[in-house]
Design a protein around this motif. Structure first.
Motif, PDB file in Angstrom:
ATOM      1  N   LEU A 169       0.826  -1.207   0.000  1.00  0.00           N
ATOM      2  CA  LEU A 169       0.000   0.000   0.000  1.00  0.00           C
ATOM      3  C   LEU A 169       0.858   1.254   0.000  1.00  0.00           C
ATOM      4  O   LEU A 169       0.548   2.240  -0.678  1.00  0.00           O
ATOM      5  N   LEU A 170       1.932   1.245   0.752  1.00  0.00           N
ATOM      6  CA  LEU A 170       2.815   2.408   0.813  1.00  0.00           C
ATOM      7  C   LEU A 170       3.575   2.599  -0.495  1.00  0.00           C
ATOM      8  O   LEU A 170       4.054   3.701  -0.790  1.00  0.00           O
ATOM      9  N   GLN A 171       3.682   1.539  -1.276  1.00  0.00           N
ATOM     10  CA  GLN A 171       4.308   1.628  -2.589  1.00  0.00           C
ATOM     11  C   GLN A 171       3.282   1.909  -3.690  1.00  0.00           C
ATOM     12  O   GLN A 171       3.646   2.062  -4.853  1.00  0.00           O
ATOM     13  N   GLY A 172       2.009   1.953  -3.309  1.00  0.00           N
ATOM     14  CA  GLY A 172       0.958   2.206  -4.287  1.00  0.00           C
ATOM     15  C   GLY A 172       0.587   0.999  -5.124  1.00  0.00           C
ATOM     16  O   GLY A 172      -0.091   1.128  -6.150  1.00  0.00           O
ATOM     17  N   ASP A 173       1.014  -0.184  -4.710  1.00  0.00           N
ATOM     18  CA  ASP A 173       0.744  -1.406  -5.478  1.00  0.00           C
ATOM     19  C   ASP A 173      -0.576  -2.023  -5.003  1.00  0.00           C
ATOM     20  O   ASP A 173      -0.599  -2.953  -4.194  1.00  0.00           O
ATOM     21  N   MET A 174      -1.686  -1.490  -5.516  1.00  0.00           N
ATOM     22  CA  MET A 174      -3.001  -1.949  -5.088  1.00  0.00           C
ATOM     23  C   MET A 174      -3.257  -3.399  -5.467  1.00  0.00           C
ATOM     24  O   MET A 174      -3.881  -4.150  -4.721  1.00  0.00           O
ATOM     25  N   ARG A 175      -2.783  -3.789  -6.623  1.00  0.00           N
ATOM     26  CA  ARG A 175      -3.049  -5.159  -7.084  1.00  0.00           C
ATOM     27  C   ARG A 175      -2.365  -6.187  -6.200  1.00  0.00           C
ATOM     28  O   ARG A 175      -2.933  -7.231  -5.898  1.00  0.00           O
ATOM     29  N   GLN A 176      -1.145  -5.905  -5.774  1.00  0.00           N
ATOM     30  CA  GLN A 176      -0.466  -6.839  -4.872  1.00  0.00           C
ATOM     31  C   GLN A 176      -1.174  -6.893  -3.524  1.00  0.00           C
ATOM     32  O   GLN A 176      -1.352  -7.975  -2.946  1.00  0.00           O
ATOM     33  N   ALA A 177      -1.580  -5.731  -3.028  1.00  0.00           N
ATOM     34  CA  ALA A 177      -2.317  -5.695  -1.760  1.00  0.00           C
ATOM     35  C   ALA A 177      -3.619  -6.475  -1.891  1.00  0.00           C
ATOM     36  O   ALA A 177      -4.002  -7.227  -0.985  1.00  0.00           O
ATOM     37  N   GLN A 178      -4.304  -6.308  -3.013  1.00  0.00           N
ATOM     38  CA  GLN A 178      -5.565  -7.019  -3.231  1.00  0.00           C
ATOM     39  C   GLN A 178      -5.362  -8.527  -3.240  1.00  0.00           C
ATOM     40  O   GLN A 178      -6.168  -9.285  -2.675  1.00  0.00           O
ATOM     41  N   LYS A 179      -4.285  -8.973  -3.880  1.00  0.00           N
ATOM     42  CA  LYS A 179      -4.029 -10.413  -3.962  1.00  0.00           C
ATOM     43  C   LYS A 179      -3.841 -11.018  -2.574  1.00  0.00           C
ATOM     44  O   LYS A 179      -4.348 -12.102  -2.274  1.00  0.00           O
ATOM     45  N   MET A 180      -3.106 -10.312  -1.725  1.00  0.00           N
ATOM     46  CA  MET A 180      -2.837 -10.852  -0.390  1.00  0.00           C
ATOM     47  C   MET A 180      -4.042 -10.728   0.538  1.00  0.00           C
ATOM     48  O   MET A 180      -4.265 -11.589   1.386  1.00  0.00           O
ATOM     49  N   LEU A 181      -4.791  -9.640   0.372  1.00  0.00           N
ATOM     50  CA  LEU A 181      -5.994  -9.469   1.179  1.00  0.00           C
ATOM     51  C   LEU A 181      -7.114 -10.398   0.710  1.00  0.00           C
ATOM     52  O   LEU A 181      -7.954 -10.831   1.493  1.00  0.00           O
ATOM     53  N   GLY A 182      -7.128 -10.659  -0.607  1.00  0.00           N
ATOM     54  CA  GLY A 182      -8.237 -11.402  -1.183  1.00  0.00           C
ATOM     55  C   GLY A 182      -9.443 -10.517  -1.423  1.00  0.00           C
ATOM     56  O   GLY A 182     -10.541 -10.992  -1.697  1.00  0.00           O
ATOM     57  N   ARG A 183      -9.242  -9.214  -1.348  1.00  0.00           N
ATOM     58  CA  ARG A 183     -10.310  -8.232  -1.514  1.00  0.00           C
ATOM     59  C   ARG A 183      -9.658  -6.880  -1.711  1.00  0.00           C
ATOM     60  O   ARG A 183      -8.434  -6.757  -1.656  1.00  0.00           O
ATOM     61  N   TYR A 184     -10.467  -5.850  -1.953  1.00  0.00           N
ATOM     62  CA  TYR A 184      -9.911  -4.517  -2.141  1.00  0.00           C
ATOM     63  C   TYR A 184      -9.447  -3.916  -0.811  1.00  0.00           C
ATOM     64  O   TYR A 184     -10.118  -4.087   0.210  1.00  0.00           O
ATOM     65  N   PRO A 185      -8.331  -3.180  -0.817  1.00  0.00           N
ATOM     66  CA  PRO A 185      -7.929  -2.447   0.389  1.00  0.00           C
ATOM     67  C   PRO A 185      -9.029  -1.472   0.804  1.00  0.00           C
ATOM     68  O   PRO A 185      -9.772  -0.958  -0.031  1.00  0.00           O
TER      69      PRO A 185
END
Length: 320
Positions: A169-185
């Motif tokens: 998230l701090l790098q602005g990589d929403m797609r990577q965050a989404q993959k690990m969360l399994g949902r949208y940040p």
């Protein structure tokens, strides 16, 4: 789901107990909780979760910004959707922090009716975090319960963890965050009064006072779904310091809602961040800014239409 905010004098009912902070309730957490549910069903008892509030780090290191992925309310909602029966949301203070590991087991886990405990590979407990998963596996049989330790869950060779998601998230990589969360940040806040410059430009924005302790992602513009009063609205979110208008300014979080007209002051907005559109930049003129905002609006519409309409209940748990 029942939420109990005080340690009971004696067990209310036997349970499989999942231990951890569960910040973000990401895919690694989901694997642990689902494993706990399977064991609970086999044993004919419910799955409980032990949480502390405020977050232990806030008590132990008050000078540090925690950067949580979810509010307490959102975390409880996610746990309920997974199938947790009971959450023990107990107060955390310095006395709690100084409980020796074995006392934590004998005086807390036993009083919660633990018949089986589920923890992650990096779980720690007791004073100064000296208790390890191996210690819990040793102490569990002594106090009448079994223990399972879930090993690290990985994705693309990287361990799924709240820390990894924060970094994305701090790098602005929403797609990577989404993959690990399994949902949208997730980001939420109360609408407050701002400079009202967006309204004058034809792009009125809701300025947000972000919920305390939540992590704010990397500055820039984002395509988001906004939710309030049961409504879902497309939006373009901006995080930054308004360099076109100010040389020095505090970081603000504001969202322009597409095709919405109404008064949002004092309302709580929940936002689901789908894609980062661009970096924040200083524009040389108002016309240049307006041209970019029009491009951002079109980009936002394309992104959100391609993603499909957000199902709030499904995304609150896990995006398919």
């Amino acid at each position: 789901m029942q939420v109990i905010r005080q340690l009971p004098e004696k067990p209310i009912k036997p349970c499989v107990l999942a231990l951890g902070n569960f910040d973000g309730v990401h895919l690694g957490h989901r694997r642990l909780l689902e494993s706990g549910l399977q064991i609970a069903r086999k044993m004919g008892i419910g799955l409980s979760v032990l949480l502390y509030e405020p977050h232990p780090l806030k008590v132990l290191f008050p000078e540090k910004m925690i950067g949580l992925l979810t509010t307490s309310e959102e975390r409880l909602k996610l746990l309920e959707l997974i199938g947790v029966d009971t959450v023990y949301l107990l107060p955390f203070n310095h006395d709690t922090a100084n409980i020796p590991p074995e006392t934590f087991v004998s005086d807390i886990l036993v009083r919660l009716g633990t018949r089986y405990a589920m923890v992650g590979f990096n779980y720690s407990f007791g004073a100064k975090g000296k208790g390890s998963p191996e210690d819990l596996q040793r102490l569990g049989p002594k106090y009448g319960f079994g223990v399972s330790v879930l090993q690290a869950q990985t994705m693309g060779g990287e361990v799924i963890s709240s820390s990894s998601i924060r970094q994305a998230l701090l790098q602005g990589d929403m797609r990577q965050a989404q993959k690990m969360l399994g949902r949208y940040p997730f980001l939420c806040g109360r609408v407050i009064h701002g400079e009202q410059r967006g309204r004058d430009l034809g792009y009125p924005t809701a300025n947000l006072e972000v919920c305390e302790d939540l992590l704010v992602p990397k500055p820039g513009s984002y395509a988001v779904w906004a939710e309030f009063d049961g409504q879902k609205v497309m939006g373009m979110l901006n995080i930054g310091k308004k360099p076109t208008f100010h040389t020095e300014y505090e970081t603000t979080v504001e969202v322009h809602l597409l095709n919405f007209y109404g008064n949002l002051y004092d309302k709580m907005l929940s936002m689901y961040l789908v894609e980062r559109l661009r970096d924040e930049r200083k524009f040389s003129s108002i016309n240049e800014l307006l041209n970019q905002l029009q491009k951002d609006k079109e980009h936002t519409q394309r992104v959100l239409e391609d993603e499909g309409e957000l199902d709030l209940r499904e995304n609150a748990l896990y995006k398919s």
